[in-house]
Design a protein around this motif. Structure first.
Motif, PDB file in Angstrom:
ATOM      1  N   ASP A 282      17.757  44.326  26.998  1.00  0.00           N
ATOM      2  CA  ASP A 282      16.970  43.726  28.086  1.00  0.00           C
ATOM      3  C   ASP A 282      17.816  43.300  29.279  1.00  0.00           C
ATOM      4  OD1 ASP A 282      15.043  44.021  26.182  1.00  0.00           O
ATOM      5  OD2 ASP A 282      14.816  41.877  25.756  1.00  0.00           O
ATOM      6  N   LEU A 283      19.127  43.483  29.191  1.00  0.00           N
ATOM      7  CA  LEU A 283      20.062  42.956  30.192  1.00  0.00           C
ATOM      8  C   LEU A 283      19.771  41.468  30.447  1.00  0.00           C
ATOM      9  CD1 LEU A 283      20.534  45.808  32.825  1.00  0.00           C
ATOM     10  CD2 LEU A 283      22.065  45.110  31.004  1.00  0.00           C
ATOM     11  N   SER A 284      19.818  40.692  29.371  1.00  0.00           N
ATOM     12  CA  SER A 284      19.513  39.265  29.461  1.00  0.00           C
ATOM     13  C   SER A 284      20.508  38.472  28.608  1.00  0.00           C
ATOM     14  CB  SER A 284      18.102  38.987  28.955  1.00  0.00           C
ATOM     15  OG  SER A 284      18.062  39.263  27.550  1.00  0.00           O
ATOM     16  N   GLU A 285      20.704  37.218  28.858  1.00  0.00           N
ATOM     17  CA  GLU A 285      20.394  36.486  30.055  1.00  0.00           C
ATOM     18  C   GLU A 285      21.516  36.721  31.050  1.00  0.00           C
ATOM     19  OE1 GLU A 285      19.672  32.164  29.801  1.00  0.00           O
ATOM     20  OE2 GLU A 285      20.788  32.030  31.662  1.00  0.00           O
ATOM     21  N   GLN A 286      21.132  37.062  32.289  1.00  0.00           N
ATOM     22  CA  GLN A 286      22.150  37.323  33.304  1.00  0.00           C
ATOM     23  C   GLN A 286      22.628  36.011  33.916  1.00  0.00           C
ATOM     24  OE1 GLN A 286      21.286  40.418  36.121  1.00  0.00           O
ATOM     25  NE2 GLN A 286      20.138  41.612  34.620  1.00  0.00           N
ATOM     26  N   ILE A 287      23.940  35.903  34.073  1.00  0.00           N
ATOM     27  CA  ILE A 287      24.521  34.727  34.731  1.00  0.00           C
ATOM     28  C   ILE A 287      24.377  34.924  36.237  1.00  0.00           C
ATOM     29  CG2 ILE A 287      26.664  33.442  35.167  1.00  0.00           C
ATOM     30  CD1 ILE A 287      25.657  33.019  32.324  1.00  0.00           C
ATOM     31  N   GLU A 288      23.710  33.975  36.872  1.00  0.00           N
ATOM     32  CA  GLU A 288      23.517  34.035  38.328  1.00  0.00           C
ATOM     33  C   GLU A 288      24.259  32.867  38.966  1.00  0.00           C
ATOM     34  OE1 GLU A 288      21.891  36.480  39.577  1.00  0.00           O
ATOM     35  OE2 GLU A 288      20.407  37.166  38.105  1.00  0.00           O
ATOM     36  N   LEU A 289      25.166  33.168  39.865  1.00  0.00           N
ATOM     37  CA  LEU A 289      25.846  32.108  40.619  1.00  0.00           C
ATOM     38  C   LEU A 289      25.771  32.474  42.092  1.00  0.00           C
ATOM     39  CD1 LEU A 289      29.122  31.663  38.481  1.00  0.00           C
ATOM     40  CD2 LEU A 289      27.142  30.148  38.500  1.00  0.00           C
ATOM     41  N   ASP A 290      25.463  31.499  42.945  1.00  0.00           N
ATOM     42  CA  ASP A 290      25.370  31.852  44.365  1.00  0.00           C
ATOM     43  C   ASP A 290      26.772  32.107  44.935  1.00  0.00           C
ATOM     44  OD1 ASP A 290      26.407  29.345  45.649  1.00  0.00           O
ATOM     45  OD2 ASP A 290      24.750  28.515  44.480  1.00  0.00           O
ATOM     46  N   GLU A 291      26.778  32.807  46.064  1.00  0.00           N
ATOM     47  CA  GLU A 291      28.046  33.241  46.679  1.00  0.00           C
ATOM     48  C   GLU A 291      29.001  32.082  46.951  1.00  0.00           C
ATOM     49  OE1 GLU A 291      28.389  35.703  50.322  1.00  0.00           O
ATOM     50  OE2 GLU A 291      26.660  36.733  49.424  1.00  0.00           O
ATOM     51  N   GLU A 292      28.434  30.981  47.440  1.00  0.00           N
ATOM     52  CA  GLU A 292      29.240  29.808  47.784  1.00  0.00           C
ATOM     53  C   GLU A 292      29.925  29.242  46.536  1.00  0.00           C
ATOM     54  OE1 GLU A 292      29.830  29.005  50.707  1.00  0.00           O
ATOM     55  OE2 GLU A 292      30.563  26.947  50.652  1.00  0.00           O
ATOM     56  N   THR A 293      29.186  29.157  45.439  1.00  0.00           N
ATOM     57  CA  THR A 293      29.750  28.639  44.188  1.00  0.00           C
ATOM     58  C   THR A 293      30.878  29.548  43.707  1.00  0.00           C
ATOM     59  OG1 THR A 293      27.633  27.647  43.591  1.00  0.00           O
ATOM     60  CG2 THR A 293      29.199  27.990  41.788  1.00  0.00           C
ATOM     61  N   VAL A 294      30.629  30.855  43.744  1.00  0.00           N
ATOM     62  CA  VAL A 294      31.657  31.807  43.291  1.00  0.00           C
ATOM     63  C   VAL A 294      32.920  31.633  44.131  1.00  0.00           C
ATOM     64  CG1 VAL A 294      32.253  34.269  43.173  1.00  0.00           C
ATOM     65  CG2 VAL A 294      30.041  33.477  42.324  1.00  0.00           C
ATOM     66  N   LYS A 295      32.728  31.548  45.441  1.00  0.00           N
ATOM     67  CA  LYS A 295      33.879  31.446  46.347  1.00  0.00           C
ATOM     68  C   LYS A 295      34.668  30.154  46.096  1.00  0.00           C
ATOM     69  CE  LYS A 295      34.712  31.566  51.222  1.00  0.00           C
ATOM     70  NZ  LYS A 295      34.112  30.791  52.263  1.00  0.00           N
ATOM     71  N   LYS A 296      33.944  29.041  46.004  1.00  0.00           N
ATOM     72  CA  LYS A 296      34.618  27.750  45.828  1.00  0.00           C
ATOM     73  C   LYS A 296      35.248  27.615  44.446  1.00  0.00           C
ATOM     74  CE  LYS A 296      32.179  24.504  48.829  1.00  0.00           C
ATOM     75  NZ  LYS A 296      31.191  23.429  48.743  1.00  0.00           N
ATOM     76  N   ALA A 297      34.589  28.149  43.422  1.00  0.00           N
ATOM     77  CA  ALA A 297      35.110  28.006  42.050  1.00  0.00           C
ATOM     78  C   ALA A 297      36.274  28.955  41.807  1.00  0.00           C
ATOM     79  CB  ALA A 297      33.991  28.262  41.037  1.00  0.00           C
ATOM     80  N   ARG A 298      36.305  30.025  42.580  1.00  0.00           N
ATOM     81  CA  ARG A 298      37.367  31.014  42.381  1.00  0.00           C
ATOM     82  C   ARG A 298      38.736  30.489  42.851  1.00  0.00           C
ATOM     83  NH1 ARG A 298      37.585  37.227  41.684  1.00  0.00           N
ATOM     84  NH2 ARG A 298      39.829  37.344  41.621  1.00  0.00           N
ATOM     85  N   GLY A 299      38.717  29.677  43.919  1.00  0.00           N
ATOM     86  CA  GLY A 299      39.968  29.161  44.488  1.00  0.00           C
ATOM     87  C   GLY A 299      40.863  28.515  43.431  1.00  0.00           C
ATOM     88  N   PRO A 300      40.371  27.497  42.694  1.00  0.00           N
ATOM     89  CA  PRO A 300      41.224  26.848  41.692  1.00  0.00           C
ATOM     90  C   PRO A 300      41.661  27.773  40.552  1.00  0.00           C
ATOM     91  CG  PRO A 300      39.081  25.714  41.887  1.00  0.00           C
ATOM     92  CD  PRO A 300      39.085  26.816  42.883  1.00  0.00           C
ATOM     93  N   ILE A 301      40.836  28.784  40.256  1.00  0.00           N
ATOM     94  CA  ILE A 301      41.236  29.733  39.194  1.00  0.00           C
ATOM     95  C   ILE A 301      42.366  30.617  39.720  1.00  0.00           C
ATOM     96  CG2 ILE A 301      40.477  31.662  37.710  1.00  0.00           C
ATOM     97  CD1 ILE A 301      37.669  30.443  37.743  1.00  0.00           C
TER      98      ILE A 301
END
Ligand code: SF4
Length: 307
Positions: A282-301
């Motif tokens: 079913d391609l479920s459950e898909q993780i959905e994160l908005d662009e801003e969250t991805v961008k901000k969370a990626r920095g510290p990683i």
């Protein structure tokens, strides 16, 4: 863990294999999930190691057999891929002990402090911090930081790092892993009496008196290496018992004794073969994160990966 009497495990494994090809998917399994899931995975490992591996593959779909923060980390590192969490309510008790508002409040109370965040945290929390760390590299990351450090969410890991670095300017958050926090020095003493000479290793999410009483405090990746390189034939394992399956598979001549058989993370054990099948079907459950969250969370990683 859901199941279906219409299919045997062998049939499910075959169906999953076929669906995986059709979807161009990769299956990732954390070291703590049930053995049958580890056995069908393309990669087993800790959460960050798995997410980095998945980002490097040409797969369109990542099936993350673990808990939500891990699937979120995979999505942050591979936003263009479809990331599936087969059991949508598989969470992490420690990650849920802090939210973004609590991090903002800590920063307000301690302006100028650097916020270090264990990867066992939600994407939302990662958007508020300066740098991430794993249990393997926490001391290395903190060592380079000058001045006060706020360490979230794992208080035990923070205290273990502070002890190792002999620093008194690390402020631990009050979070903890309920599974590792349960280990005691008494458990270690009991196992040492029962298995004299067997090395005892524990995870740095354990309380500092426990890590001090063990022979080594190691991330799961480091545990695998430690066992490979240590000539002993018996080991006492102070982490979630799911890792024993992998230790036994890689070291068939060696014996592994859990520090306690109670070290079971209920969320890690929610997943079964049926859940993986349904996720791929079913391609479920898909993780959905908005662009801003991805961008901000990626920095510290990224800052952690660059060291
Ligand atoms: S073992 Fe602890 S840190 Fe890992 S997912 Fe379970 S509750 Fe979270």
């Amino acid at each position: 863990m859901s199941s279906n009497p219409d299919f045997s495990d062998a049939e499910l494994i075959e169906i999953i294999g076929n669906l995986k090809k059709q979807r161009n998917a990769v299956i990732l399994a954390h070291n703590y999930v049930p053995a049958e899931i580890q056995d069908i995975a393309d990669f087993c490992g800790d959460s960050l190691e798995l997410s980095i591996k998945a980002a490097d593959t040409a797969a369109d779909v990542i099936v993350f057999c673990g808990v939500r923060f891990m699937a979120e980390t995979a999505k942050i590192l591979s936003p263009e891929k479809t990331v599936l969490l087969p059991v949508s309510d598989a969470g992490c008790a420690m990650a849920q002990m802090i939210d973004a508002a609590a991090v903002r409040e800590l920063k307000r109370l301690h302006p100028g402090a650097t916020v270090v965040c264990y990867v066992n945290s939600t994407a939302e929390v990662k958007t508020e911090v300066d740098v991430c760390c794993t249990s393997a590299n926490a001391a290395k990351i903190v060592e380079k930081l000058k001045g006060e450090v706020i360490f979230v969410p794992d208080g035990n890991l923070a205290r273990n790092v502070a002890h190792k670095l002999k620093r008194d300017d690390i402020m631990p958050f009050k979070g903890y892993c309920p599974i590792h926090n349960r280990f005691t020095v008494e458990m270690i003493k009991k196992r040492r009496r029962e298995f004299p000479g067997a090395p005892v290793f524990v995870h740095p999410e354990c309380p500092p008196d426990v890590t001090a009483a063990a022979d080594a405090a190691l991330s799961t990746g480091m545990m695998l290496k430690y066992v490979r390189e240590n000539p002993s034939d018996t080991f006492v394992v102070g982490t979630e018992i799911g890792i024993i399956h992998r230790l036994e598979k890689e070291n068939p001549a060696k014996k592994f004794v859990p520090l306690t058989t109670q070290a079971v993370c209920p969320d890690m054990k929610k997943i079964g073969l049926w859940d993986v099948y349904v996720a791929l079907r079913d391609l479920s459950e898909q993780i959905e994160l908005d662009e801003e969250t991805v961008k901000k969370a990626r920095g510290p990683i990224d800052r952690m990966i660059k060291g």
